[in-house]
Scaffold this active site. Structure first.
Site, PDB file in Angstrom:
ATOM      1  N   GLY A 160       0.812  -1.216   0.000  1.00 53.31           N
ATOM      2  CA  GLY A 160       0.000   0.000   0.000  1.00 53.31           C
ATOM      3  C   GLY A 160       0.842   1.261   0.000  1.00 53.31           C
ATOM      4  O   GLY A 160       2.072   1.211  -0.077  1.00 53.31           O
ATOM      5  N   GLN A 161       0.157   2.398   0.134  1.00 52.62           N
ATOM      6  CA  GLN A 161       0.828   3.706   0.012  1.00 52.62           C
ATOM      7  C   GLN A 161       1.911   3.869   1.086  1.00 52.62           C
ATOM      8  O   GLN A 161       3.014   4.324   0.795  1.00 52.62           O
ATOM      9  CB  GLN A 161      -0.211   4.830   0.168  1.00 52.62           C
ATOM     10  CG  GLN A 161       0.341   6.209  -0.100  1.00 52.62           C
ATOM     11  CD  GLN A 161      -0.596   7.330   0.332  1.00 52.62           C
ATOM     12  OE1 GLN A 161      -1.481   7.131   1.172  1.00 52.62           O
ATOM     13  NE2 GLN A 161      -0.379   8.497  -0.226  1.00 52.62           N
ATOM     14  N   ILE A 212      -1.675  -9.151   0.185  1.00 52.06           N
ATOM     15  CA  ILE A 212      -2.684 -10.157  -0.151  1.00 52.06           C
ATOM     16  C   ILE A 212      -2.346 -10.927  -1.440  1.00 52.06           C
ATOM     17  O   ILE A 212      -2.724 -12.069  -1.622  1.00 52.06           O
ATOM     18  CB  ILE A 212      -4.079  -9.469  -0.263  1.00 52.06           C
ATOM     19  CG1 ILE A 212      -5.215 -10.496  -0.349  1.00 52.06           C
ATOM     20  CG2 ILE A 212      -4.133  -8.494  -1.434  1.00 52.06           C
ATOM     21  CD1 ILE A 212      -5.633 -11.057   0.973  1.00 52.06           C
ATOM     22  N   TYR A 239     -14.716   4.074   7.779  1.00 56.04           N
ATOM     23  CA  TYR A 239     -13.269   4.028   8.028  1.00 56.04           C
ATOM     24  C   TYR A 239     -12.956   4.701   9.371  1.00 56.04           C
ATOM     25  O   TYR A 239     -12.256   4.135  10.210  1.00 56.04           O
ATOM     26  CB  TYR A 239     -12.578   4.761   6.882  1.00 56.04           C
ATOM     27  CG  TYR A 239     -11.100   4.953   7.003  1.00 56.04           C
ATOM     28  CD1 TYR A 239     -10.568   6.219   7.235  1.00 56.04           C
ATOM     29  CD2 TYR A 239     -10.218   3.895   6.857  1.00 56.04           C
ATOM     30  CE1 TYR A 239      -9.204   6.410   7.311  1.00 56.04           C
ATOM     31  CE2 TYR A 239      -8.854   4.082   6.941  1.00 56.04           C
ATOM     32  CZ  TYR A 239      -8.353   5.353   7.163  1.00 56.04           C
ATOM     33  OH  TYR A 239      -7.001   5.548   7.244  1.00 56.04           O
ATOM     34  N   LYS A 280     -11.441   3.106  12.786  1.00 57.53           N
ATOM     35  CA  LYS A 280     -10.187   3.604  13.359  1.00 57.53           C
ATOM     36  C   LYS A 280     -10.394   4.040  14.820  1.00 57.53           C
ATOM     37  O   LYS A 280      -9.553   3.800  15.676  1.00 57.53           O
ATOM     38  CB  LYS A 280      -9.629   4.757  12.524  1.00 57.53           C
ATOM     39  CG  LYS A 280      -9.058   4.325  11.178  1.00 57.53           C
ATOM     40  CD  LYS A 280      -7.900   3.346  11.353  1.00 57.53           C
ATOM     41  CE  LYS A 280      -7.298   2.907  10.019  1.00 57.53           C
ATOM     42  NZ  LYS A 280      -6.249   1.894  10.200  1.00 57.53           N
TER      43      LYS A 280
HETATM   44  C1  VAH Z   1      -7.947   8.501   3.499  1.00 58.39           C
HETATM   45  N1  VAH Z   1      -5.561   8.884   3.165  1.00 58.39           N
HETATM   46  O1  VAH Z   1      -8.141   9.489   2.810  1.00 58.39           O
HETATM   47  C2  VAH Z   1      -6.549   8.306   4.067  1.00 58.39           C
HETATM   48  C3  VAH Z   1      -6.417   9.000   5.386  1.00 58.39           C
HETATM   49  C4  VAH Z   1      -6.726  11.138   6.543  1.00 58.39           C
HETATM   50  C5  VAH Z   1      -7.133  10.326   5.410  1.00 58.39           C
HETATM   51  O2  VAH Z   1      -6.806   8.175   6.417  1.00 58.39           O
HETATM   52  O3  VAH Z   1      -8.808   7.706   3.764  1.00 58.39           O
END
Ligand code: VAH
Length: 314
Positions: free
Chosen positions: A9-10, A33, A140, A144
């Site tokens: 990933g990034q 993966i 997301y 988190k």
């Molecule tokens: C996103 N680059 O855009 C991620 C990050 C703060 C954003 O978690 O989902």
């Protein structure tokens, strides 16, 4: 040995290199993966691994004497909105699989990335404090926020040495953006360099905390290398980064490409960006483990325009 999960990933593609620089090629296992090593990871010890497969994860840890895990596998904000259930499963069960390895004494230290996405529309937008209101409205961000609290729980209850950073939007050139809302600030460099113009999916006034990847991976290793007694925060540390708008970024790009044009076609990612802070307070990271940022908007812009590979986009 150090195992990086989600290394393709990034963040992973740059974190693996920094870990190899620090600990040597043989000390680092890069996993993701895909069965075969993605091109960005061909130079490293690569092993396919699905973090949801607890048995394979435990086998790799035991067979290769893994003592530290950097868990980067996750769905980011925009992608997670399209697949909420899978995003929750990957982001959370992946974390439990790794935390349980530490709880069972199989590994000694865990890094897990959080994000400014844990903050929501009711969070103070400027100079966002380390401890504040957090009502995230994205899948997301919810994952988190929950993950941060689980990290703190495993530390308090089982003594697990898990450490975390709330990354701002990250900007880098070694991997194409992967479904993040802040990724307009990566896409823009490829398009500016290749076409001299860009259509942004986030409006001109949206100020967001961002960070150049070199600072983010250095912060990650510095946090992991800090003496445990210095780490007072075990959910996740704020990291400020550089706050700017697409307009600020455009003005900086025009110092290199005067004719650069930008227009705006906002989409669902604007609503996500609107729930996030404008600027973060990271004094706790500065005070407790000596965090010091090195890259500003000027440096970031000239590096990205120099380094992005325009063949990577069509
Ligand atoms: C996103 N680059 O855009 C991620 C990050 C703060 C954003 O978690 O989902």
């Amino acid at each position: 040995k150090v195992l990086v999960i989600g290394a393709a990933g990034q963040i992973g593609t740059e974190l693996v290199q920094l870990l190899v620089d620090k600990f040597g090629q043989d000390a680092v296992i890069a996993s993701d993966i895909k069965e075969d090593a993605p091109s960005a990871l061909k130079a490293y010890n690569y092993m396919p691994l699905n973090v949801l497969d607890g048995e394979s994860l435990t086998n790799i840890v035991k067979e290769h004497n893994v003592t530290e895990v950097y868990l980067l596998a996750a769905l980011l904000s925009a992608t997670a909105e399209q697949q909420p259930k899978f995003a929750w499963q990957l982001n959370m069960e992946g974390l439990f699989n790794v935390l349980d390895l530490a709880k069972d004494g199989l590994i000694k230290k865990v890094f897990w990335p959080s994000s400014i996405a844990v903050f929501g529309p009711t969070t103070p937008k400027n100079n966002t404090p380390q401890h504040t209101i957090m009502e995230p409205s994205t899948v997301y961000g919810i994952s988190k926020q929950a993950g941060e609290q689980w990290c703190n729980y495993y530390f308090e209850k089982y003594g697990v040495d898990v450490r975390s950073i709330r990354y701002p939007g990250l900007i880098s050139y070694t991997a194409l953006p992967g479904g993040g809302t802040t990724d307009y600030a990566v896409d823009i460099f490829y398009h500016a360099k290749k076409y001299g113009k860009y259509t942004s999916f986030v409006n001109a006034e949206t100020r967001l905390p961002m960070m150049y990847m070199n600072d983010a991976v250095r912060a990650t290793v510095e946090l992991m290398e800090a003496p445990a007694e210095k780490i007072k925060i075990r959910n996740s540390y704020n990291l400020a980064g550089i706050s700017f708008t697409p307009e600020d970024l455009t003005n900086e790009i025009r110092k290199h490409i005067p004719s650069f044009e930008i227009d705006y076609e906002v989409d669902f990612r604007q609503e996500i960006a609107d729930t996030w802070p404008d600027a973060i307070n990271d004094e706790r990271a500065q005070k407790e483990w000596g965090w010091k940022q090195q890259y500003d908007l000027k440096k970031l812009t000239s590096l990205m325009l120099e380094k992005v590979d325009t063949d990577a986009i069509d």
